[in-house]
Design a protein around this motif. Structure first.
Motif, short mmCIF file in Angstrom:
data_model
loop_
_atom_site.label_atom_id
_atom_site.label_comp_id
_atom_site.label_asym_id
_atom_site.label_seq_id
_atom_site.Cartn_x
_atom_site.Cartn_y
_atom_site.Cartn_z
N VAL A 61 6.22 7.42 0.34
CA VAL A 61 6.23 6.90 -1.19
C VAL A 61 7.68 6.92 -1.73
O VAL A 61 8.33 6.13 -2.08
CB VAL A 61 5.59 7.84 -1.86
N GLU A 62 8.44 8.09 -1.18
CA GLU A 62 9.76 8.41 -1.42
C GLU A 62 10.65 7.20 -0.84
O GLU A 62 11.87 7.09 -1.34
CB GLU A 62 10.33 9.78 -1.00
N LYS A 63 10.26 6.76 0.33
CA LYS A 63 11.20 5.68 0.93
C LYS A 63 10.72 4.52 0.34
O LYS A 63 11.41 3.40 1.00
CB LYS A 63 10.88 5.73 2.48
N GLY A 64 10.03 4.19 -0.54
CA GLY A 64 9.82 3.06 -1.22
C GLY A 64 8.80 2.10 -0.56
O GLY A 64 8.77 0.90 -0.74
N LEU A 81 5.39 3.04 0.25
CA LEU A 81 3.94 3.08 -0.49
C LEU A 81 3.97 3.64 -1.86
O LEU A 81 4.89 3.83 -2.38
CB LEU A 81 3.17 4.21 0.34
N THR A 82 2.98 3.23 -2.69
CA THR A 82 2.96 3.94 -4.00
C THR A 82 1.62 5.07 -3.98
O THR A 82 0.79 5.13 -2.95
CB THR A 82 2.80 2.95 -5.20
N THR A 83 1.40 5.56 -5.07
CA THR A 83 0.38 6.63 -5.30
C THR A 83 -0.65 6.04 -6.41
O THR A 83 -0.14 5.84 -7.41
CB THR A 83 0.82 8.19 -5.73
N GLU A 84 -1.82 6.20 -6.23
CA GLU A 84 -2.84 5.97 -7.04
C GLU A 84 -4.27 7.00 -6.81
O GLU A 84 -4.22 7.48 -5.97
CB GLU A 84 -3.38 4.31 -7.00
N LYS A 85 -5.09 6.74 -7.99
CA LYS A 85 -5.99 7.52 -7.97
C LYS A 85 -7.25 6.55 -7.88
O LYS A 85 -7.28 5.77 -8.66
CB LYS A 85 -6.44 8.33 -9.08
N GLN A 86 -8.03 6.66 -7.11
CA GLN A 86 -9.64 5.93 -6.88
C GLN A 86 -10.69 6.55 -6.93
O GLN A 86 -10.94 7.75 -6.40
CB GLN A 86 -9.50 4.98 -5.53
N ASN A 87 -11.75 6.25 -7.80
CA ASN A 87 -12.85 6.80 -7.82
C ASN A 87 -13.88 6.29 -6.84
O ASN A 87 -14.27 4.84 -6.89
CB ASN A 87 -13.56 6.67 -9.38
N PHE A 88 -14.45 7.23 -6.27
CA PHE A 88 -15.60 6.87 -5.08
C PHE A 88 -16.92 7.39 -5.67
O PHE A 88 -17.57 8.47 -4.93
CB PHE A 88 -15.26 7.28 -3.88
N LEU A 101 -18.83 9.76 -6.46
CA LEU A 101 -18.78 11.29 -6.41
C LEU A 101 -17.64 12.24 -6.53
O LEU A 101 -17.53 13.30 -6.66
CB LEU A 101 -19.70 11.77 -5.47
N PHE A 102 -16.45 11.30 -6.02
CA PHE A 102 -15.27 12.09 -6.01
C PHE A 102 -13.98 11.19 -6.39
O PHE A 102 -14.23 10.07 -6.20
CB PHE A 102 -15.15 12.84 -4.74
N ASP A 103 -13.03 11.63 -6.81
CA ASP A 103 -11.81 11.01 -6.96
C ASP A 103 -10.86 11.49 -5.44
O ASP A 103 -10.79 12.41 -5.14
CB ASP A 103 -10.98 11.35 -8.19
N MET A 104 -10.05 10.28 -5.15
CA MET A 104 -9.20 10.31 -3.97
C MET A 104 -8.01 9.85 -4.15
O MET A 104 -7.74 8.82 -4.93
CB MET A 104 -9.93 9.79 -2.82
N THR A 105 -6.89 10.62 -3.80
CA THR A 105 -5.43 10.01 -3.97
C THR A 105 -5.40 9.00 -2.87
O THR A 105 -5.59 9.06 -1.65
CB THR A 105 -4.49 11.05 -3.84
N THR A 106 -4.97 7.77 -2.95
CA THR A 106 -4.46 6.80 -2.23
C THR A 106 -3.08 6.31 -2.19
O THR A 106 -2.55 6.52 -3.28
CB THR A 106 -5.54 5.42 -2.54
N HIS A 107 -2.88 5.59 -1.23
CA HIS A 107 -1.52 5.19 -1.16
C HIS A 107 -1.26 3.80 -0.58
O HIS A 107 -1.03 3.40 0.59
CB HIS A 107 -0.52 6.26 -0.11
N PRO A 108 -1.56 2.70 -1.51
CA PRO A 108 -1.30 1.52 -1.19
C PRO A 108 0.08 1.03 -0.95
O PRO A 108 1.12 1.71 -1.09
CB PRO A 108 -1.71 0.46 -2.30
#
Length: 285
Positions: free
Chosen positions: A168-171, A173-180, A182-189
């Motif tokens: 992410v710092e190197k540009g 990936l980015t950071t998002e939150k996705q709902n599955f 029963l739980f939320d998960m941090t993702t990195h598209p």
């Protein structure tokens, strides 16, 4: 001036000279990493772990396959190879009793920090561990696959997330939150598709247009990536965009490469022993 003073000064000069030589050697190791494979991007420099995670991530979803249980240990193997290629660790020389790659211990060559948190954390573990351990044991310890509660301290935690944050710092990936449900998960598209495509193209070319049919003539980092991609079960992601004919050729050549005998390849001139030791460890597991 007394003889004792002369000796003391000579000893001090000798120590300073050794330190200078070690520093120059480490600098040369780092420079060689920059110069290897002129086809690489000069703007973004990635570690082997970052490249493997990038290959394993789904571009839009931003997470690795839930069915992939190999990538965790593959990333730890990448850490060991990266440290060896940066001149920080090496395998003890072979002896009559310890000829096999998997019998030989990982030794510290330099404890100079690399600037990468995961690499430096591993380096501290290796430096502090007595007695020394083998490549296979280190992969197990860093992954947390040990029954010894006193060695759980060596487990590297949140490795994928920490590597993703670097990307992410190197540009890339980015950071998002996705709902599955029963739980939320941090993702990195993936946001920098160009960088990932460059990496995929480099590996595809290494077994197609630039195939040399001799691992000793291959770029060392490309060889390491192919070994790690196979061990991390992400090689399919690399070749999936190829036509059927090229896919078959690429997979067969990659298969031939990773099915070579690490014990034989590791003894050849200019071979990077750590690459073959890591492959031997995954072949045994």
């Amino acid at each position: 001036m007394t003889t004792l003073t002369h000796r003391a000064r000579r000893t001090e000069v000798s120590k300073n000279s050794e330190k200078k030589m070690q520093s120059e050697e480490d600098t040369n190791q780092e420079r060689s990493l920059d110069n290897e494979d002129s086809g690489d991007s000069k703007d973004i420099r990635l570690t082997l772990m970052e490249e493997i995670l990038l290959l394993g991530l789904k571009d839009k979803e931003g997470y690795t396959s839930f069915w992939n249980d190999c990538i965790s240990s593959g990333l730890r193997g990448g850490i060991l190879i990266e440290l060896a290629m940066r001149g920080r660790i090496y395998l003890e020389p072979p002896t009559m009793r310890k000829k096999r790659l998997l019998d030989r211990k990982v030794l510290l060559k330099s404890d100079i920090p690399t600037g990468d948190v995961l690499l430096d954390e591993t380096l501290k573990h290796i430096k502090a561990t007595e007695p020394t351990e083998t490549v296979q044991t280190w992969i197990e310890l860093l992954t947390g696959e040990t029954w010894n509660p006193f060695k759980l301290q060596y487990q590297l935690r949140n490795v994928r997330e920490r590597i993703a944050k670097n990307l992410v710092e190197k540009g890339i990936l980015t950071t998002e939150k996705q709902n599955f449900l029963l739980f939320d998960m941090t993702t990195h598209p993936v946001t920098n598709i160009t960088e990932k495509q460059r990496l995929v193209k480099k590996l595809q070319d290494s077994v197609l247009e630039r195939w040399v049919n001799d691992p000793q003539r291959m770029d060392k980092r490309t060889l390491a990536l192919l070994v790690l991609a196979h061990s991390s079960d992400v090689l399919e992601n690399v070749f999936s965009s190829l036509t059927d004919d090229k896919y078959d050729v690429a997979m067969n050549r990659a298969k031939d490469l990773v099915e070579l005998d690490p014990e034989v390849e590791g003894t050849k001139h200019s071979a990077t022993e750590m690459i073959w030791a890591v492959l031997a460890a995954f072949n045994k597991s």
